[in-house]
Write a protein that holds these residues in place. Structure first.
Motif, PDB file in Angstrom:
ATOM      1  N   THR A 159       0.849  -1.185   0.000  1.00  0.00           N
ATOM      2  CA  THR A 159       0.000   0.000   0.000  1.00  0.00           C
ATOM      3  C   THR A 159       0.887   1.238   0.000  1.00  0.00           C
ATOM      4  O   THR A 159       2.075   1.180   0.305  1.00  0.00           O
ATOM      5  N   GLU A 160       0.279   2.358  -0.365  1.00  0.00           N
ATOM      6  CA  GLU A 160       0.993   3.640  -0.362  1.00  0.00           C
ATOM      7  C   GLU A 160       0.166   4.652   0.393  1.00  0.00           C
ATOM      8  O   GLU A 160      -1.059   4.711   0.237  1.00  0.00           O
ATOM      9  N   ARG A 161       0.825   5.445   1.226  1.00  0.00           N
ATOM     10  CA  ARG A 161       0.096   6.432   2.025  1.00  0.00           C
ATOM     11  C   ARG A 161       1.040   7.567   2.411  1.00  0.00           C
ATOM     12  O   ARG A 161       2.273   7.408   2.376  1.00  0.00           O
ATOM     13  N   ILE A 162       0.437   8.699   2.793  1.00  0.00           N
ATOM     14  CA  ILE A 162       1.190   9.816   3.357  1.00  0.00           C
ATOM     15  C   ILE A 162       1.195   9.656   4.877  1.00  0.00           C
ATOM     16  O   ILE A 162       0.142   9.498   5.499  1.00  0.00           O
ATOM     17  N   VAL A 163       2.390   9.692   5.476  1.00  0.00           N
ATOM     18  CA  VAL A 163       2.488   9.564   6.932  1.00  0.00           C
ATOM     19  C   VAL A 163       3.307  10.722   7.495  1.00  0.00           C
ATOM     20  O   VAL A 163       4.075  11.368   6.776  1.00  0.00           O
ATOM     21  N   HIS A 164       3.123  10.954   8.785  1.00  0.00           N
ATOM     22  CA  HIS A 164       3.828  12.013   9.504  1.00  0.00           C
ATOM     23  C   HIS A 164       4.824  11.352  10.460  1.00  0.00           C
ATOM     24  O   HIS A 164       4.443  10.948  11.565  1.00  0.00           O
ATOM     25  N   PRO A 165       6.093  11.207  10.080  1.00  0.00           N
ATOM     26  CA  PRO A 165       7.070  10.505  10.935  1.00  0.00           C
ATOM     27  C   PRO A 165       7.296  11.234  12.260  1.00  0.00           C
ATOM     28  O   PRO A 165       7.558  12.444  12.284  1.00  0.00           O
ATOM     29  N   LEU A 166       7.196  10.483  13.361  1.00  0.00           N
ATOM     30  CA  LEU A 166       7.347  11.059  14.695  1.00  0.00           C
ATOM     31  C   LEU A 166       8.535  10.505  15.462  1.00  0.00           C
ATOM     32  O   LEU A 166       9.037  11.165  16.378  1.00  0.00           O
ATOM     33  N   GLY A 167       9.003   9.297  15.115  1.00  0.00           N
ATOM     34  CA  GLY A 167      10.128   8.728  15.843  1.00  0.00           C
ATOM     35  C   GLY A 167      10.500   7.352  15.318  1.00  0.00           C
ATOM     36  O   GLY A 167       9.737   6.714  14.602  1.00  0.00           O
ATOM     37  N   ILE A 168      11.703   6.917  15.694  1.00  0.00           N
ATOM     38  CA  ILE A 168      12.235   5.613  15.316  1.00  0.00           C
ATOM     39  C   ILE A 168      12.448   4.802  16.595  1.00  0.00           C
ATOM     40  O   ILE A 168      12.937   5.329  17.595  1.00  0.00           O
ATOM     41  N   VAL A 169      12.084   3.513  16.548  1.00  0.00           N
ATOM     42  CA  VAL A 169      12.263   2.627  17.696  1.00  0.00           C
ATOM     43  C   VAL A 169      13.071   1.412  17.263  1.00  0.00           C
ATOM     44  O   VAL A 169      12.762   0.785  16.252  1.00  0.00           O
ATOM     45  N   ALA A 170      14.116   1.107  18.020  1.00  0.00           N
ATOM     46  CA  ALA A 170      14.873  -0.126  17.820  1.00  0.00           C
ATOM     47  C   ALA A 170      14.409  -1.113  18.884  1.00  0.00           C
ATOM     48  O   ALA A 170      14.711  -0.940  20.066  1.00  0.00           O
ATOM     49  N   LYS A 171      13.637  -2.123  18.466  1.00  0.00           N
ATOM     50  CA  LYS A 171      13.129  -3.131  19.407  1.00  0.00           C
ATOM     51  C   LYS A 171      13.757  -4.472  19.077  1.00  0.00           C
ATOM     52  O   LYS A 171      13.489  -5.047  18.027  1.00  0.00           O
ATOM     53  N   GLY A 172      14.585  -4.984  20.003  1.00  0.00           N
ATOM     54  CA  GLY A 172      15.301  -6.219  19.706  1.00  0.00           C
ATOM     55  C   GLY A 172      16.096  -6.038  18.424  1.00  0.00           C
ATOM     56  O   GLY A 172      16.805  -5.040  18.251  1.00  0.00           O
ATOM     57  N   PRO A 173      15.965  -6.960  17.461  1.00  0.00           N
ATOM     58  CA  PRO A 173      16.710  -6.826  16.211  1.00  0.00           C
ATOM     59  C   PRO A 173      15.976  -6.018  15.150  1.00  0.00           C
ATOM     60  O   PRO A 173      16.494  -5.833  14.054  1.00  0.00           O
ATOM     61  N   SER A 174      14.787  -5.518  15.452  1.00  0.00           N
ATOM     62  CA  SER A 174      13.948  -4.863  14.438  1.00  0.00           C
ATOM     63  C   SER A 174      13.859  -3.362  14.669  1.00  0.00           C
ATOM     64  O   SER A 174      14.008  -2.870  15.790  1.00  0.00           O
ATOM     65  N   TRP A 175      13.590  -2.636  13.571  1.00  0.00           N
ATOM     66  CA  TRP A 175      13.422  -1.189  13.609  1.00  0.00           C
ATOM     67  C   TRP A 175      11.987  -0.842  13.220  1.00  0.00           C
ATOM     68  O   TRP A 175      11.434  -1.423  12.292  1.00  0.00           O
ATOM     69  N   TYR A 176      11.399   0.130  13.926  1.00  0.00           N
ATOM     70  CA  TYR A 176      10.024   0.544  13.667  1.00  0.00           C
ATOM     71  C   TYR A 176       9.952   2.059  13.508  1.00  0.00           C
ATOM     72  O   TYR A 176      10.681   2.799  14.175  1.00  0.00           O
ATOM     73  N   SER A 214       4.707   7.004  24.192  1.00  0.00           N
ATOM     74  CA  SER A 214       3.853   6.464  23.143  1.00  0.00           C
ATOM     75  C   SER A 214       4.264   5.048  22.784  1.00  0.00           C
ATOM     76  O   SER A 214       3.407   4.173  22.575  1.00  0.00           O
ATOM     77  N   TRP A 215       5.569   4.803  22.700  1.00  0.00           N
ATOM     78  CA  TRP A 215       6.010   3.454  22.359  1.00  0.00           C
ATOM     79  C   TRP A 215       5.641   2.458  23.456  1.00  0.00           C
ATOM     80  O   TRP A 215       5.253   1.321  23.160  1.00  0.00           O
ATOM     81  N   ARG A 216       5.758   2.844  24.714  1.00  0.00           N
ATOM     82  CA  ARG A 216       5.373   1.925  25.794  1.00  0.00           C
ATOM     83  C   ARG A 216       3.908   1.528  25.677  1.00  0.00           C
ATOM     84  O   ARG A 216       3.551   0.362  25.871  1.00  0.00           O
ATOM     85  N   ALA A 217       3.051   2.499  25.354  1.00  0.00           N
ATOM     86  CA  ALA A 217       1.622   2.191  25.187  1.00  0.00           C
ATOM     87  C   ALA A 217       1.405   1.271  23.986  1.00  0.00           C
ATOM     88  O   ALA A 217       0.604   0.325  24.046  1.00  0.00           O
ATOM     89  N   ILE A 218       2.112   1.528  22.885  1.00  0.00           N
ATOM     90  CA  ILE A 218       1.984   0.688  21.696  1.00  0.00           C
ATOM     91  C   ILE A 218       2.462  -0.736  21.985  1.00  0.00           C
ATOM     92  O   ILE A 218       1.792  -1.723  21.652  1.00  0.00           O
ATOM     93  N   ALA A 219       3.629  -0.862  22.615  1.00  0.00           N
ATOM     94  CA  ALA A 219       4.194  -2.181  22.900  1.00  0.00           C
ATOM     95  C   ALA A 219       3.308  -2.966  23.867  1.00  0.00           C
ATOM     96  O   ALA A 219       3.130  -4.176  23.699  1.00  0.00           O
TER      97      ALA A 219
END
Length: 330
Positions: A159-176, A214-219
């Motif tokens: 899919t393609e969309r317009i997003v508003h980047p707010l932050g980067i999270v490194a969780k374990g070996p993955s990036w979000y 925000s990440w704590r709530a998401i996780a």
């Protein structure tokens, strides 16, 4: 360096102003201002009312030599994801207040752009690797610009969309990527991003947004969806550390019961699997519910007695103890 940059940003500063800006004592501020002069920086003091410290002729001596991109890179290490010492973090936070514009805004954004969450989802043992679009997305976070994102979900649908980047999270070996969208706050695994096109339009940032909170709530929400089953139990007070090592973020520790034990909740997604995990801890933990997990524990206990409480052929060895049967109501 911070004092020098303050002098460059303003025509004149007092020792009191330096002390307030950099969270140091006036005595330290005066000492550092004197040290600049001794180091050959053209700084001088103006005595009397309205006096202070100035650079000769408005000199623009730059000890740092930082470019805008270098300032951003430097202040990435001042953020919550940093592994540097608290003293270094404190020094960098002081320095960011002295940076000239427009360095300061992007340096502050860089410091708040990344969060590290060491708890991995699943049992993956892969090392963390930087995905293809990590740098461009972090640049969009720091500059505060929207991006057109092409994304492949777990069903392989693009899919393609317009997003508003707010932050980067490194969780374990993955990036979000944490981003604001038309549907609200969303996360995107960066290794599933297939293209990124910055639009140049400013990000719409939610009021009082904090990446860490925000990440704590998401996780927490993801963990609840992944492990919807909750086992209630009471544990010996000196063994909660063992439970933390065994279950990590799946463990919630509650209050103390009247007999001094600790109430706990352990999350999972299968009653039998959870019973198997808990079976080796029965010396210190008593499961109070749900009944299905207690039934599985009783079944596991009987199987253990059948296998190891006899001569190995379903018969008790000479002089052995009588057969013991476990029941979920025991």
């Amino acid at each position: 360096m911070a004092v020098l940059l303050l002098l460059q940003r303003r025509e004149q500063v007092t020792a009191a102003e330096v002390a307030r800006e950099l969270d140091i004592s006036e005595r330290t501020a005066r000492r550092d201002l004197d040290a600049l002069g001794m180091a050959g920086v053209p700084v001088y003091s103006v005595q009397g009312r309205g006096g202070g410290w100035r650079l000769v002729g408005g000199a623009r001596t730059d000890l740092s030599g930082l470019t805008a991109s270098e300032a951003r890179a430097l202040f990435l290490v001042a953020g919550p994801a940093s592994s540097v010492t608290p003293v270094v973090k404190a020094a960098l936070r002081k320095l960011v207040q002295a940076l000239p514009e427009p360095f300061r805004a992007q340096a502050e954004a860089a410091a708040a752009s990344l969060v590290t969450d060491p708890q991995r989802w699943g049992s993956s043992r892969f090392e963390r690797r930087s995905p293809r679009f990590l740098d461009v997305l972090q640049d969009a976070v720091i500059r505060g610009v929207q991006v057109r994102l092409s994304y492949v979900d777990r069903e392989r649908t693009e899919t393609e969309r317009i997003v508003h980047p707010l932050g980067i999270v490194a969780k374990g070996p993955s990036w979000y990527l944490v981003a604001n969208t038309e549907a609200g706050l969303r996360t995107f695994r960066i290794d599933r991003v297939s293209s990124v096109d910055p639009t140049g339009n400013a990000v719409h940032r939610p009021e009082d947004f904090d990446l860490g909170e925000s990440w704590r709530a998401i996780a927490d929400e993801v963990d609840r969806r992944r492990t919807p089953l909750e086992v209630r139990a009471v544990c010996a007070p000196h063994r909660t550390g063992v439970l933390r090592m065994a279950f990590g973020t799946r463990l919630e520790v509650g209050g103390t019961t009247t007999d001094g034990r600790i109430e706990v909740v352990i999350r999972g997604n299968d009653e039998y699997v959870l019973a198997g995990e808990l079976a080796g801890l029965v010396q210190w933990i008593e499961v109070t519910g749900p009944p299905g997990v207690r039934d599985h524990l009783a079944s596991i206990g009987n199987a253990l007695v059948e296998r190891y409480g006899s001569d190995g052929h379903g018969r008790h060895a000479a002089g052995g103890q009588p057969e013991v049967r476990f029941h979920s109501s025991d």
